[in-house]
Design an enzyme around this catalytic site. Sequence first.
Site, mmCIF file in Angstrom:
data_model
loop_
_atom_site.group_PDB
_atom_site.id
_atom_site.type_symbol
_atom_site.label_atom_id
_atom_site.label_comp_id
_atom_site.label_asym_id
_atom_site.label_seq_id
_atom_site.Cartn_x
_atom_site.Cartn_y
_atom_site.Cartn_z
ATOM 1 N N TRP A 241 0.829 -1.218 0.000
ATOM 2 C CA TRP A 241 0.000 0.000 0.000
ATOM 3 C C TRP A 241 0.850 1.248 0.000
ATOM 4 O O TRP A 241 0.517 2.239 -0.659
ATOM 5 C CB TRP A 241 -1.012 -0.034 1.141
ATOM 6 C CG TRP A 241 -2.040 -1.093 0.884
ATOM 7 C CD1 TRP A 241 -2.117 -2.317 1.474
ATOM 8 C CD2 TRP A 241 -3.063 -1.073 -0.120
ATOM 9 N NE1 TRP A 241 -3.140 -3.051 0.914
ATOM 10 C CE2 TRP A 241 -3.734 -2.317 -0.066
ATOM 11 C CE3 TRP A 241 -3.480 -0.120 -1.062
ATOM 12 C CZ2 TRP A 241 -4.803 -2.631 -0.913
ATOM 13 C CZ3 TRP A 241 -4.543 -0.430 -1.904
ATOM 14 C CH2 TRP A 241 -5.188 -1.672 -1.824
ATOM 15 N N ASP B 111 -2.105 6.874 5.880
ATOM 16 C CA ASP B 111 -3.147 6.021 5.309
ATOM 17 C C ASP B 111 -3.516 5.013 6.387
ATOM 18 O O ASP B 111 -2.767 4.083 6.666
ATOM 19 C CB ASP B 111 -2.610 5.311 4.059
ATOM 20 C CG ASP B 111 -3.623 4.304 3.500
ATOM 21 O OD1 ASP B 111 -4.711 4.158 4.075
ATOM 22 O OD2 ASP B 111 -3.296 3.665 2.479
ATOM 23 N N LYS C 285 -12.881 -1.758 5.614
ATOM 24 C CA LYS C 285 -12.214 -2.670 6.530
ATOM 25 C C LYS C 285 -12.792 -2.518 7.948
ATOM 26 O O LYS C 285 -13.372 -3.455 8.477
ATOM 27 C CB LYS C 285 -10.709 -2.458 6.478
ATOM 28 C CG LYS C 285 -10.148 -2.864 5.096
ATOM 29 C CD LYS C 285 -8.829 -2.240 4.761
ATOM 30 C CE LYS C 285 -8.502 -2.243 3.285
ATOM 31 N NZ LYS C 285 -8.396 -3.537 2.636
#
Lengths: 360, 360
Positions: B102, B172, B196
Amino acid sequence: MSRVYNFSAGPAAVPVDVLKKAQQEMLEWHDSGMSVMEMSHRGKDFISIAEKAEADVRELMNVPENYKVLFLQGGATTQFSMVPMNLLRGKDKTCYVNTGAWSKKAIKEAKIHSNVHISASSESTNFTTIPAVDSWDVDQNAAYLHYTSNETIGGVEFHSIPDVGDIDLVADMSSNILSREFDVSKFGVIYAGGQKNMGPSGIALTIVREDLIGNVKAGSPSMMDYKNHADAGSMFNTPATYSWYLMGLVFEWIKEQGGVSAIEAQNVRKAEKLYAAIDNSDFYANPVELTSRSRMNIPFTLANAELEGLFLSEAKSAGLVTLKGHRSVGGMRASIYNAMPEEGVDALISMMAEFERTKA
Amino acid sequence: MSRVYNFSAGPAAVPVDVLKKAQQEMLEWHDSGMSVMEMSHRGKDFISIAEKAEADVRELMNVPENYKVLFLQGGATTQFSMVPMNLLRGKDKTCYVNTGAWSKKAIKEAKIHSNVHISASSESTNFTTIPAVDSWDVDQNAAYLHYTSNETIGGVEFHSIPDVGDIDLVADMSSNILSREFDVSKFGVIYAGGQKNMGPSGIALTIVREDLIGNVKAGSPSMMDYKNHADAGSMFNTPATYSWYLMGLVFEWIKEQGGVSAIEAQNVRKAEKLYAAIDNSDFYANPVELTSRSRMNIPFTLANAELEGLFLSEAKSAGLVTLKGHRSVGGMRASIYNAMPEEGVDALISMMAEFERTKA
């Protein structure tokens, strides 16, 4: 209270059968053991949902094979940017037709990226007309021509696809997609937010001819490039999975109604009877020129504007809601998209007649 | 089948109480006569839903008053672009920490807009560690420093907020927001996709300090400008209304669990027992350095990789699904976000022990 007839311009009414199906499947989709919103977008269950939605909308709209169908986030407003960022192909000039509030927003955004030429405008009639296509000033060297096929605020609609020569045609169909038949092959790009004729907000459908993909302006964010989304089957990033599923349920529902031609016949009937009720009354009025009237959004005024508050409260008592007109136009507005049943329109017409008889 | 324990990395399990509430309200929210997804985003009903969601997340995360909380479309991937487009403020250089898949995506996107300096990387350990903060090479003249607070694929997590001096810190938090306490005041920007720990995909939460708003790079699409969204209360365009509502239901659920500190205690317990089961076995192994292990995503391998298919099918028979590891790491991965009940982790541990005893 029980379920109402909701005349909202968007987000808007969803077919009750779609809501019931979503309700029934909320805790468990088929034999998956989970809700659709809990599924990995890479798993076979969600892939089957995604592929069925695409196949159904391709069938409903008769989308030619050389077009990609994309399920994107960010609504039509993001498409206002993606269109010039992807379609300029080194050119500087774009052509736009200005038929009202949504055209203006698209134009404002296109000006960030291009030299916008206004090919036609109905501003002089206060956006109560569609400019005659033979009067349009189309620059054949522009990258494309953009128009808004239905304007939700003014209540005007194109009743045929404009012939603009060889230049690529782009349409914002947010408020009339799937409400009538369109020949997709006449367009370079069609886009539409979901929240009027396709279900929830938060997802947009973009149909783009393949040769227009792959030319994004240098320096653009990856999310703005049609190619990234097309190459990844709209899974360049995690898509709006639950909204995609809901959109698919709406596509199934349209097929069950007999497809777009059957829905269009219903929409013609619904609009004609509401306009007739307005036109046959001295109390209600619609300002739009007859051949430019929208089948989707029908604004109307009351002869006595002081009665507007009373009209809205009486309507609400009759289970008819979200009828207040947009502030820029005033009066009332009935948005009667695919999901508004004919009985809802009939109930509105009855209430209007009764109000005129007793309160006007 | 009945509902399973879903270990998907995202979209992921949603609390069953949230799904039940959404199911119950699907056809009619309170006495509105309509589903939330049918409501105008400008109407008082939806405004009340939107405002409650914001107030709840502000309370849960103790967000200071000088931060805006935005509900945006396009997921974390759009934030990969919005962060540099809004935070460069005339500067050229940005600092990024690379802890895995990511981070790399965020870095790739930032390179479109800035000169990216990699302040630290754990690539040399194959992303099984978090680089020690005192070893980071932070350029205090860069526009900001960005890191990924949890990596879903490698299964590494920051267990404290890095102190990087006066430079604005951006995180993030897609995969660990609301799973543990964070001091928001230490950040310039926090962002996270919804799918999530907050519910559905298709909506992202961005928390941004007010002084960082209003500096978007010239030529950016309006949708990429934090100011447009902040000024309009996240209604610059039609927001993803139904997803916003679902996120709000998740926030209510977290409050009912006792808030973030109570959820964090549960998450610590769940992760500790699963790591203990792995570490106490000669058959299962987790490759991550002890102090860098994620509480959210726990990859593990089997001593005999040929048994992976059998493991997955036995797990599925026990109602434990989506355990296949990411292709880049192999093996298995158990994602145990807030919505995974402790009983689900217990069931996985039992199944793993039984599998080892009978099949290894």
